[in-house]
Design an enzyme around this catalytic site. Structure first.
Site, PDB file in Angstrom:
ATOM      1  NE  ARG A  52      -3.794   0.841   2.397  1.00 20.07           N
ATOM      2  CZ  ARG A  52      -4.842   0.976   1.610  1.00 20.07           C
ATOM      3  NH1 ARG A  52      -5.204   0.001   0.802  1.00 20.07           N
ATOM      4  NH2 ARG A  52      -5.556   2.083   1.622  1.00 20.07           N
ATOM      5  NE  ARG A  69       2.441  10.475   7.988  1.00 19.13           N
ATOM      6  CZ  ARG A  69       3.643  10.973   8.099  1.00 19.13           C
ATOM      7  NH1 ARG A  69       3.850  12.252   7.908  1.00 19.13           N
ATOM      8  NH2 ARG A  69       4.647  10.207   8.458  1.00 19.13           N
ATOM      9  NE  ARG A 105      17.330   1.910 -11.060  1.00 17.79           N
ATOM     10  CZ  ARG A 105      17.603   2.344 -12.294  1.00 17.79           C
ATOM     11  NH1 ARG A 105      18.156   1.530 -13.188  1.00 17.79           N
ATOM     12  NH2 ARG A 105      17.311   3.587 -12.645  1.00 17.79           N
ATOM     13  NE  ARG A 156      16.726  11.229  -2.618  1.00 18.61           N
ATOM     14  CZ  ARG A 156      16.749  10.649  -1.439  1.00 18.61           C
ATOM     15  NH1 ARG A 156      15.954  11.065  -0.468  1.00 18.61           N
ATOM     16  NH2 ARG A 156      17.565   9.640  -1.199  1.00 18.61           N
ATOM     17  CD  GLU A 179      19.182  10.312  -4.605  1.00 20.47           C
ATOM     18  OE1 GLU A 179      19.452  10.889  -3.534  1.00 20.47           O
ATOM     19  OE2 GLU A 179      18.391   9.351  -4.678  1.00 20.47           O
ATOM     20  CE1 TYR A 199      17.332   2.024   1.873  1.00 18.06           C
ATOM     21  CE2 TYR A 199      15.701   1.613   3.565  1.00 18.06           C
ATOM     22  CZ  TYR A 199      16.637   2.438   2.978  1.00 18.06           C
ATOM     23  OH  TYR A 199      16.900   3.675   3.521  1.00 18.06           O
ATOM     24  CG  ASP A 209      15.722   3.175   7.222  1.00 20.75           C
ATOM     25  OD1 ASP A 209      16.341   3.666   6.265  1.00 20.75           O
ATOM     26  OD2 ASP A 209      14.498   3.297   7.383  1.00 20.75           O
TER      27      ASP A 209
END
Ligand SMILES: Cc1cc2nc3c(=O)[nH]c(=O)nc-3n(C[C@H](O)[C@H](O)[C@H](O)COP(=O)(O)OP(=O)(O)OC[C@H]3O[C@@H](n4cnc5c(N)ncnc54)[C@H](O)[C@@H]3O)c2cc1C
Length: 376
Positions: free
Chosen positions: A178, A182, A256, A287, A311, A359, A361
């Site tokens: 999903r 917000r 990537r 960005r 970037e 991935y 954090d």
């Protein structure tokens, strides 16, 4: 090069390798040798202080520390205090600036309305139904059936094409469950209890971790160039790519990469925020980072130059730093084979984002390393 006398060898000085080395040295009083292919510690989280401007530059793109985990937060705070930076992401679309991820502010601005949370939810549900997606097969289907075409075309489509070099129609549905949306005016990117940027920069955290007695680090050393010279009884913690460890015997995992165009601009403030995304397809960059904004506690009012990074996303070629695992079905199948093979190894532990092909954090990688240390 001499390697005898080290029972523990850590390959890679990213957060995963450094946490393990630091714990082994501090708690177990072991001698640990870290081998790092780059000429600096910290892996992708490395930052340095630009001497002229006193701006902390995140060399591999913006890194914001955030966690809900007390153990990780207490651990990392031994090496540095954190400022009170709260991350917000903005995105430019057709010359207007919106807040990301999509929230009540974005919805009201885009539709030029003043909707309540319930009305906004209803509007997006209506847009999703109007799209008439009968069978959800692609990445595009998942999102369009949730928020409809107008918001998807504006904020998701172009950015996704640039990030993954794929039409979202051709990306499988399983890569996204999903889209986070917000229905309030909370503009913070992260909800975690603990957030911030290390007061003296990430570079200082790595220096502090490496200062523990017993740790030696050697830079510009590729593990694969010297692996035959390592003591046979050494215990290895490897945080390089898992497919490379096994000489790609089951094939290559796909990644990537990113490239950055660095500019020093003769302005006090270039874009007024740390990260500006570009949603339009016409702009080739995804960005722009402006690093001075990560330290609101520093008075930059006299600054005459600011450092920005544009970037761009690209395919990972052999020898380049991989950034994001692509994670298609084929990759997952290959990874499972490598993982099973890794579990049969004696005295070798593979981990970190490259070792797990995931991935993660910073706080997740640190937690994994703390858990592994506790286990061994
Ligand atoms: C663009 C981008 C932005 C991100 N932003 C955030 C963020 O805001 N917040 C957050 O929490 N996380 C963020 N992350 C995630 C964060 O970068 C990772 O969690 C973290 O880098 C993982 O640490 P690691 O030790 O697993 O891997 P790495 O940092 O990649 O470290 C692995 C190290 O191993 C070395 N190495 C590999 N192979 C060899 C070899 N053969 N010999 C010797 N050394 C070797 C590498 O040079 C590297 O230094 C971001 C990631 C990316 C790509």
């Amino acid at each position: 090069m001499e390697f005898s006398g080290f029972k523990y060898i850590v390959v890679g000085a990213g957060f995963w390798g450094l946490t393990l080395a630091e714990r082994l040295a501090t708690i177990r009083k072991e001698k640990v040798l870290i081998l790092e292919a780059k000429n600096h510690p910290g892996g992708n989280c490395y930052s340095y202080l630009d001497r002229e401007t006193n701006i902390e530059v995140h060399q591999y793109g913006s890194h914001i520390f955030h966690t809900n985990n007390d153990r990780v937060w207490n651990y990392i705070n031994q090496f540095s205090g954190f400022n009170n930076y709260r991350h917000k992401v903005l995105t430019k679309y057709k010359n207007e600036v919106y807040s990301m991820p999509i929230n009540l502010m974005t919805i009201n601005q885009f539709y030029k309305k003043n909707l309540t949370p319930a009305e906004a939810k209803w509007l997006l549900q209506t847009e999703g139904s109007a799209a008439q997606i009968k069978v959800v097969q692609s990445f595009e289907d998942v999102i369009v059936s949730q928020i409809g075409y107008p918001l998807y075309e504006a904020f998701i489509k172009g950015y996704t094409v640039k990030q993954w070099d794929q039409d979202p129609k051709n990306l499988p549905a399983y890569i996204i469950k999903r889209l986070p949306v917000r229905y309030d005016y909370n503009l913070n990117y992260f909800d975690d209890r603990y957030q911030g940027i290390p007061g003296l920069g990430y570079g200082e955290i790595f220096n502090q971790m490496l200062k523990r007695p017993g740790i030696e680090i050697r830079y510009n050393v590729d593990y694969f160039d010297i692996r035959d010279q390592l003591p046979r009884e050494a215990i290895i913690f490897y945080s390089g790519p898992i497919d490379k460890y096994f000489d790609y015997c089951y094939g290559e995992l796909s990644w990537r990469s990113l490239t950055f165009k660095e500019e020093t601009v003769p302005l006090n403030d270039f874009q007024g925020t740390s990260v500006m995304n570009f949603a339009d397809m016409e702009n080739p960059y995804t960005r722009c980072h402006e690093f001075r904004h990560y330290h609101p506690e520093i008075d930059f009012s006299n600054l005459t130059k600011t450092i920005i990074f544009y970037e761009k996303s690209k395919e990972t070629k052999k020898g380049e730093v991989p950034y994001y695992p692509i994670g298609m079905k084929k990759d997952k199948e290959i990874y499972e084979k490598y993982k099973a093979k890794a579990q049969t190894l004696k005295n070798v532990y593979l981990g970190g984002r490259l070792g797990e092909y995931a991935y993660m954090d910073m706080h997740q990688v640190i937690l994994k390393a703390l858990d592994l240390f506790a286990q061994i």
